[in-house]
Design a protein around this motif. Structure first.
Motif, short mmCIF file in Angstrom:
data_model
loop_
_atom_site.label_atom_id
_atom_site.label_comp_id
_atom_site.label_asym_id
_atom_site.label_seq_id
_atom_site.Cartn_x
_atom_site.Cartn_y
_atom_site.Cartn_z
N ILE A 69 0.82 -1.21 0.00
CA ILE A 69 0.00 0.00 0.00
C ILE A 69 0.85 1.26 0.00
CG2 ILE A 69 -1.76 -1.20 1.33
CD1 ILE A 69 -1.01 0.70 3.65
N LEU A 70 2.14 1.14 -0.20
CA LEU A 70 3.01 2.30 -0.16
C LEU A 70 3.64 2.53 -1.53
CD1 LEU A 70 4.88 1.60 3.18
CD2 LEU A 70 2.89 3.02 2.84
N VAL A 71 3.99 3.75 -1.80
CA VAL A 71 4.66 4.06 -3.06
C VAL A 71 5.85 4.94 -2.75
CG1 VAL A 71 3.11 6.00 -3.50
CG2 VAL A 71 4.40 5.04 -5.37
N ASP B 96 5.25 -5.31 13.24
CA ASP B 96 6.68 -5.08 13.05
C ASP B 96 6.97 -3.59 13.17
OD1 ASP B 96 7.48 -7.77 12.52
OD2 ASP B 96 6.54 -7.61 10.54
N PRO B 97 8.19 -3.22 13.53
CA PRO B 97 8.51 -1.79 13.71
C PRO B 97 8.49 -1.03 12.40
CG PRO B 97 10.49 -3.15 13.88
CD PRO B 97 9.33 -4.09 13.85
N ILE B 98 8.21 0.26 12.51
CA ILE B 98 8.25 1.16 11.36
C ILE B 98 8.52 2.57 11.89
CG2 ILE B 98 5.79 1.72 11.32
CD1 ILE B 98 6.01 1.42 8.21
N ILE B 99 9.22 3.37 11.11
CA ILE B 99 9.58 4.72 11.53
C ILE B 99 8.55 5.71 11.00
CG2 ILE B 99 11.34 6.52 11.42
CD1 ILE B 99 13.36 4.20 10.86
N MET B 100 7.92 6.47 11.88
CA MET B 100 7.00 7.52 11.47
C MET B 100 7.79 8.82 11.40
SD MET B 100 3.50 8.99 13.20
CE MET B 100 2.84 7.38 13.55
N LYS B 101 8.05 9.30 10.20
CA LYS B 101 8.85 10.51 10.02
C LYS B 101 8.00 11.77 10.09
CE LYS B 101 12.08 10.23 6.85
NZ LYS B 101 12.74 9.98 5.54
N LYS B 102 6.75 11.69 9.62
CA LYS B 102 5.89 12.87 9.60
C LYS B 102 4.44 12.43 9.52
CE LYS B 102 5.19 17.19 7.01
NZ LYS B 102 5.59 17.96 5.80
N MET B 103 3.56 13.21 10.17
CA MET B 103 2.12 12.95 10.13
C MET B 103 1.41 14.28 9.98
SD MET B 103 -0.34 11.28 13.09
CE MET B 103 -0.57 12.82 13.98
N VAL C 31 1.11 -2.17 5.42
CA VAL C 31 0.95 -1.22 6.52
C VAL C 31 -0.52 -0.87 6.64
CG1 VAL C 31 1.44 1.10 7.35
CG2 VAL C 31 3.26 -0.27 6.33
N ASN C 32 -1.03 -0.84 7.86
CA ASN C 32 -2.41 -0.46 8.11
C ASN C 32 -2.47 0.53 9.27
OD1 ASN C 32 -4.54 -2.08 6.48
ND2 ASN C 32 -3.03 -3.62 7.05
N LEU C 33 -3.52 1.33 9.27
CA LEU C 33 -3.85 2.15 10.42
C LEU C 33 -5.08 1.49 11.05
CD1 LEU C 33 -3.22 4.77 11.98
CD2 LEU C 33 -4.93 5.91 10.55
N HIS D 122 2.55 -2.63 10.94
CA HIS D 122 3.41 -2.97 9.80
C HIS D 122 3.66 -4.48 9.82
CE1 HIS D 122 7.82 -2.92 8.17
NE2 HIS D 122 6.97 -3.20 7.19
N ASN D 123 3.46 -5.13 8.70
CA ASN D 123 3.80 -6.55 8.55
C ASN D 123 4.84 -6.68 7.45
OD1 ASN D 123 3.91 -9.33 8.27
ND2 ASN D 123 1.70 -9.62 8.54
#
Length: 226
Positions: A8-10, A121-128, A150-152, A172-173
């Motif tokens: 789901i990411l680009v 799984d871990p993931i880095i949130m850089k900006k929201m 990735v899902n919310l 995150h998977n």
């Protein structure tokens, strides 16, 4: 260039830029927007940018594969001229340089039955940030050549005013992918289903798991009228 399949990411370049191209005297603009079908326009659509401006593409730099109404994109363009306003907002005719589709998703209601498939799984949130009805993220993660997801997510049950701030999680998977290369990506989630009747805004908190085995949390407000 090495690539990774993202469900789901680009992968995209920097966003909200205004810069000078070394090979051209015209400024290059870029940002997120929503494609709106409009048969009266030269290419059959307009793009409503997240800052409420509209752009009318006159010519694409490459073939548009599959744009439907409400497709979310990141677009880069030259401005040709300002034209009559659409819905009272500044409107420009532009020459598009490049774009990437940004996949939108609904917020997922997690259950005990879906806990394992959603992953953590871990993931880095850089900006929201919030624009219109979208909650947008710039994320970073480590991977190799497997499909990531990735899902919310939110917990089950009807949301009421006393639930604020509404608790959301980034899940995150990586599907056991090797952590060899770092990737960055943008993704947008639709916030409209979180609206609570008789309110004009809601507050929320987004949390997630970081790579240092710690957690992070970001607070936000979704104002329905903006």
């Amino acid at each position: 260039m090495r690539t990774v399949k993202i469900l789901i990411l680009v992968l995209v370049a920097a966003v909200f830029v205004k810069c000078s191209d070394d090979d051209a005297s015209e400024p290059v603009y870029g940002g997120f927007g929503l494609v709106l079908v409009d048969d009266s326009q030269p290419l059959g659509y307009v793009i409503k940018m997240d800052d409420e401006d509209y752009i009318i593409p006159l010519s694409p730099s490459r073939i548009i594969d599959s744009w439907e109404d409400s497709t979310r994109i990141l677009v880069y363009f030259y401005v040709e001229e300002q034209v009559d306003a659409i819905d009272g907002n500044d409107t420009y005719e532009v020459r598009m340089l490049d774009w990437e589709n940004i996949l939108m998703k609904d917020i997922f209601t997690i259950t005990p039955e879906t806990e394992d498939s959603i992953g953590n799984d871990p993931i880095i949130m850089k900006k929201m940030w919030v624009t219109d009805n979208f909650l947008n993220f710039e994320l970073s993660f480590w991977g190799n050549n497997e499909t990531h997801m990735v899902n919310l997510v939110k917990q089950p049950g009807e949301i009421v005013a006393d639930d604020q701030p509404i608790e959301l999680e980034i899940r995150h998977n990586k599907f056991d992918d090797e952590e060899l290369f770092r990737y960055s990506a943008y993704v947008s989630f639709d916030l409209e289903p979180l609206k609570i009747a008789d309110l004009d805004s809601i507050s929320f908190t987004v949390s997630g798991l970081n790579y240092d085995s710690g957690t992070y949390s970001f607070d936000g407000v979704y104002k329905y009228s903006e």
